[in-house]
Design an enzyme around this catalytic site. Structure first.
Site, short mmCIF file in Angstrom:
data_model
loop_
_atom_site.label_atom_id
_atom_site.label_comp_id
_atom_site.label_asym_id
_atom_site.label_seq_id
_atom_site.Cartn_x
_atom_site.Cartn_y
_atom_site.Cartn_z
N ASP A 276 20.16 -25.10 22.82
CA ASP A 276 20.10 -26.15 21.81
C ASP A 276 19.41 -25.66 20.54
OD1 ASP A 276 20.41 -28.68 20.75
OD2 ASP A 276 19.58 -29.71 22.51
N ASP B 135 26.46 -35.55 20.19
CA ASP B 135 25.59 -36.40 20.99
C ASP B 135 26.19 -37.79 21.13
OD1 ASP B 135 23.56 -34.71 21.67
OD2 ASP B 135 22.29 -35.19 19.96
C1 GLA Z 1 19.57 -32.64 21.72
C2 GLA Z 1 20.88 -32.48 22.45
C3 GLA Z 1 20.92 -33.44 23.64
C4 GLA Z 1 19.74 -33.18 24.54
C5 GLA Z 1 18.45 -33.28 23.75
C6 GLA Z 1 17.26 -32.88 24.59
O1 GLA Z 1 19.49 -33.85 21.07
O2 GLA Z 1 21.97 -32.68 21.60
O3 GLA Z 1 22.14 -33.29 24.34
O4 GLA Z 1 19.87 -31.91 25.13
O5 GLA Z 1 18.48 -32.46 22.60
O6 GLA Z 1 16.09 -32.96 23.88
#
Ligand code: GLA
Length: 733
Positions: free
Chosen positions: A474, A544
């Site tokens: 990420d 997301d």
């Molecule tokens: C980001 C990602 C999510 C999740 C969060 C965890 O927002 O896009 O899918 O993994 O971080 O903190």
């Protein structure tokens, strides 16, 4: 194939269906003679014509009739009588910004050449040509490399500058490639949006002036994608000419589309020149990232199919390019940070019963991370929370028959971490200014070798220990306060690009050490979904926003350039956590089956009926998975209200067709959905998804011609967000 014509002044780059023709004029200026559908011929220079009467244009080389601004220049400079946007800009020690590049020679090569430090498209069958240009005053040399991937209908382009002098020079702009058209009747298609609505298709007519699509965020970004296409106004999914560029780079980029006063269009893309400067010491060189060019005469559908095949075969990690991806459960929207070993194992137990194959433990497993304000950088297990070591948890997950995957955010550091306390100077910041935090975190200065090594070692330690077969990588904030503690004042504008080169080194190293680990990229959802990432990450978290209706446009836009096998798509809870919208589990399943299916919801809160439906969804997906992930995509409809798409297996044996109507309308009559790509002479068994294939009450035998010309009858929607899905199996008659 590359043909060298007309006294070695014309270079005809041919793929199976397209031609890109470059020509060197007498003056030594190279021009882009043609880019489009494949043509034959052994002389093309006759089409280079001047407009003698064009007024108010300066002459060139003392010749008043030679007006550079009229020509479709291949790599235009600043500081000569061509007053349009240049493809490059260099500044020399004496303050001059004039570079006069002329043709010096060329070199042909076989295979593709890996660009030092960059993700690169590779194929041993490719052929390439380097067009060498040098400055008349001897101040710089530029090599333009074109690689032709004949079977994939793609050409890549990059630029490299050398400083032959003893003194230093500064590269202020170096586009990877530039194409010129003698026409301005195009629409410009971009993939734009924001967090939660990434890569929406945006199409508008171009007009005189300069249009810039860019990112200054240190990542390709949620708001813009390094993709741009010029589309003939009448072109649609199936017909018409499309000219597309996609940059193999994941940082700040720039695409310039300029229509000049003579109805010519210039299109170029590369590293963003805003706040960028790279100092080249005497004898040094600087290489641009690679740009992919795809021309299609079969509309947007043809363009996408070329990109998909090309990326699967020539860019994505070989190990995963064709291997079916496991159905996963991710605990993020199920638990967020609040979990313990018991919850994780209970989720895993439920997941196994439903047919899930991979358990992904998302954020919150390391340091003392219970909220988003600590521990990034400290990649050691939070044993108190995990109820033991990471290894023992992994063993328990494995014992249930599941693979185990883990979330990391390696490029970041929390102020509350051992790492930050030991190395406060490792972050990107400007001395004298309080650094801005985003999501309570700072960005590490990846341009520094010791920072790169720290990240590589930290990940290596975890990956080497716990039988992890999947990593979610990420990156949850953009880069501000651009500055590095280790670079001198005259190199501070190099920080963002050095960051990208550092990131690519880390990824090259870590994915090289763990070739069997499936890496999924993520950047606060889909904030870095680009070809550069695709070279290391075999799949990328698309957004997301998991709301099925929102996903329709996001996945459609993403599919313009990126294959289904690269898209992470999850079924999540309702009401949806981002949108608050309620859609049926069936519709959520149909939409998530548009890519790599996963689940991201608390299975422990579901009733038996829902669990049974998920069990059936997963079983069905496993039956069609190969077709979705390795098949050929046809977008059948996408008008904001209706979306339909179809994946056809490469051998034509199976197709999966999905149709979603967003809002129901009063007083509608039954409509049909025409399919594409089937063999018109073959027969197919068509079954509504959810029914058993071969159940004669529920399936129908239909010809390819009737499916493509008449279509499938659609049901009248029984309410909003109505989805249907069919499986089409070819019969061997
Ligand atoms: C980001 C990602 C999510 C999740 C969060 C965890 O927002 O896009 O899918 O993994 O971080 O903190």
């Amino acid at each position: 194939m590359i043909q060298i014509l007309e006294n070695e002044r014309t270079f005809h780059l041919q793929t199976t269906a397209s031609s890109l023709i470059l020509h060197v004029m007498e003056s030594g200026h190279p021009v882009c003679l043609y880019w489009g559908g494949k043509v034959d011929g052994d002389s093309f220079s006759y089409i280079v014509k001047e407009i003698k009467k064009a007024s108010y244009l300066s002459g060139t080389d003392g010749n008043q009739a030679f007006r550079l601004e009229q020509y479709p220049l291949l790599y235009p400079a600043y500081g000569n009588p061509d007053m349009r946007t240049p493809a490059f800009l260099f500044r020399y020690e004496d303050g001059s910004r004039i570079t006069d590049l002329r043709f010096q020679g060329y070199e042909v090569f076989h295979g593709s050449r890996k660009l030092d430090g960059y993700p690169t498209c590779m194929d041993k069958e490719a052929e390439g040509i380097v067009v060498k240009l040098s400055d008349r005053a001897g101040q710089a040399e530029v090599w333009l490399t074109y690689t032709v991937f004949q079977d994939y209908d793609a050409v890549t382009q990059s630029a490299k500058v050398f400083n032959p002098a003893k003194t230093s020079m500064v590269v202020e702009k170096l586009m990877s490639g530039c194409i010129s058209f003698l026409d301005d009747r195009y629409d410009c298609l971009t993939l734009t949006g924001a967090w939660g609505r990434e890569r929406h298709v945006n199409r508008e007519a171009i007009r005189q002036g300069l249009f810039v699509l860019d990112s200054k965020r240190g990542a390709s970004g949620h708001g813009s994608n390094p993709f741009v296409a010029l589309v003939e106004p009448g072109a649609d999914e199936d017909n018409g000419n499309v000219y597309a560029m996609n940059l193999v780079y994941s940082g700040s980029f720039e695409a310039d589309i300029e229509v000049d006063m003579h109805q010519n269009t210039r299109m170029m893309m590369g590293i963003n020149s805003f706040d960028f400067a790279w100092k080249l010491d005497g004898g040094a060189c600087f290489q641009s990232p690679e740009l992919v060019l795809v021309h299609s005469s079969e509309g947007l559908g043809g363009m996408s199919r070329s990109f998909h095949r090309f990326y699967r075969e020539c860019l994505m990690p070989k190990r995963f390019a064709h291997s079916c991806r496991p159905v996963l459960i991710n605990n993020w929207e199920a638990t967020y940070f609040s979990f313990d070993r018991k919850t994780i194992l209970a989720l895993a137990d439920e997941a196994v019963r439903l047919g899930v194959e991979l358990f992904v433990l998302d954020d919150g497993w390391f340091g003392h991370r219970d909220r988003e304000d600590s521990s990034l950088g400290d990649w050691t297990a939070y044993e108190a929370k995990l109820g033991g070591t990471l290894e023992s948890l992994a063993e328990e997950i494995h014992a249930r028959g599941l693979q185990f995957g883990l979330w990391f955010e390696p490029e970041m550091v929390s102020p509350d971490s051992h790492l930050y306390r030991s190395h406060p100077d490792w972050i990107i910041r400007v001395p004298g200014h309080e650094p801005q935090s985003g999501r309570n975190q700072y960005v590490l200065d990846l341009g520094r070798k010791e920072v790169q090594d720290y990240i590589i070692d930290s990940l290596d330690r975890v990956l080497g220990s716990a039988g992890i077969t999947y990593v979610k990588w990420d990156m949850n904030r953009n880069i501000t306060d651009i500055g590095s503690a280790v670079l001198p004042a005259d190199r501070q504008k190099e920080v963002l690009h050095r960051y990208m080169l550092g990131l690519y080194r880390i990824l090259e190293e870590i994915t090289g050490r763990y070739p069997d680990v499936l890496f999924e990229g993520c950047a606060g959802g889909g904030g870095r979904f680009d070809p550069g990432m695709l070279c290391y990450f075999s799949q990328i978290w698309t957004s997301d926003d998991t709301d099925a209706m929102e996903r329709l446009e996001i996945q459609r836009g993403t599919s313009m350039a990126y294959p289904g096998i690269a898209m992470g798509c999850h079924v999540s809870a309702c009401p949806n956590h981002q949108m608050g919208r309620v859609t049926s589990l069936h519709t959520r399943g149909v939409v998530a089956m548009g890519g790599n299916l996963g689940y991201e919801l608390n299975l422990l809160e579901l009733g038996e009926t829902e669990k049974q439906e998920i069990r059936e969804q997963i079983a069905f997906y496993k039956h069609i998975r190969d077709t979705v992930q390795n098949g050929i995509l046809y977008r059948l409809k996408s008008d904001g209200q209706e979306y339909a798409w179809m994946y056809l297996a490469e051998d034509g044996s199976q197709a999966v067709v999905s149709h979603v109507r967003v809002l129901a309308r009063g007083n509608t009559v039954p409509k049909r959905l025409k399919l594409a790509g089937l063999s018109r002479d073959s027969w197919y068994e068509v079954t509504v998804a959810g029914e058993k294939v071969g159940n004669s009450d529920k399936s129908r035998i239909l010809s390819g011609s009737s499916l493509c010309s008449i279509g499938l009858p659609l049901s009248v929607p029984e309410g909003d967000f109505f989805a249907e899905q069919w499986i089409v199996e070819k019969l061997h008659k």
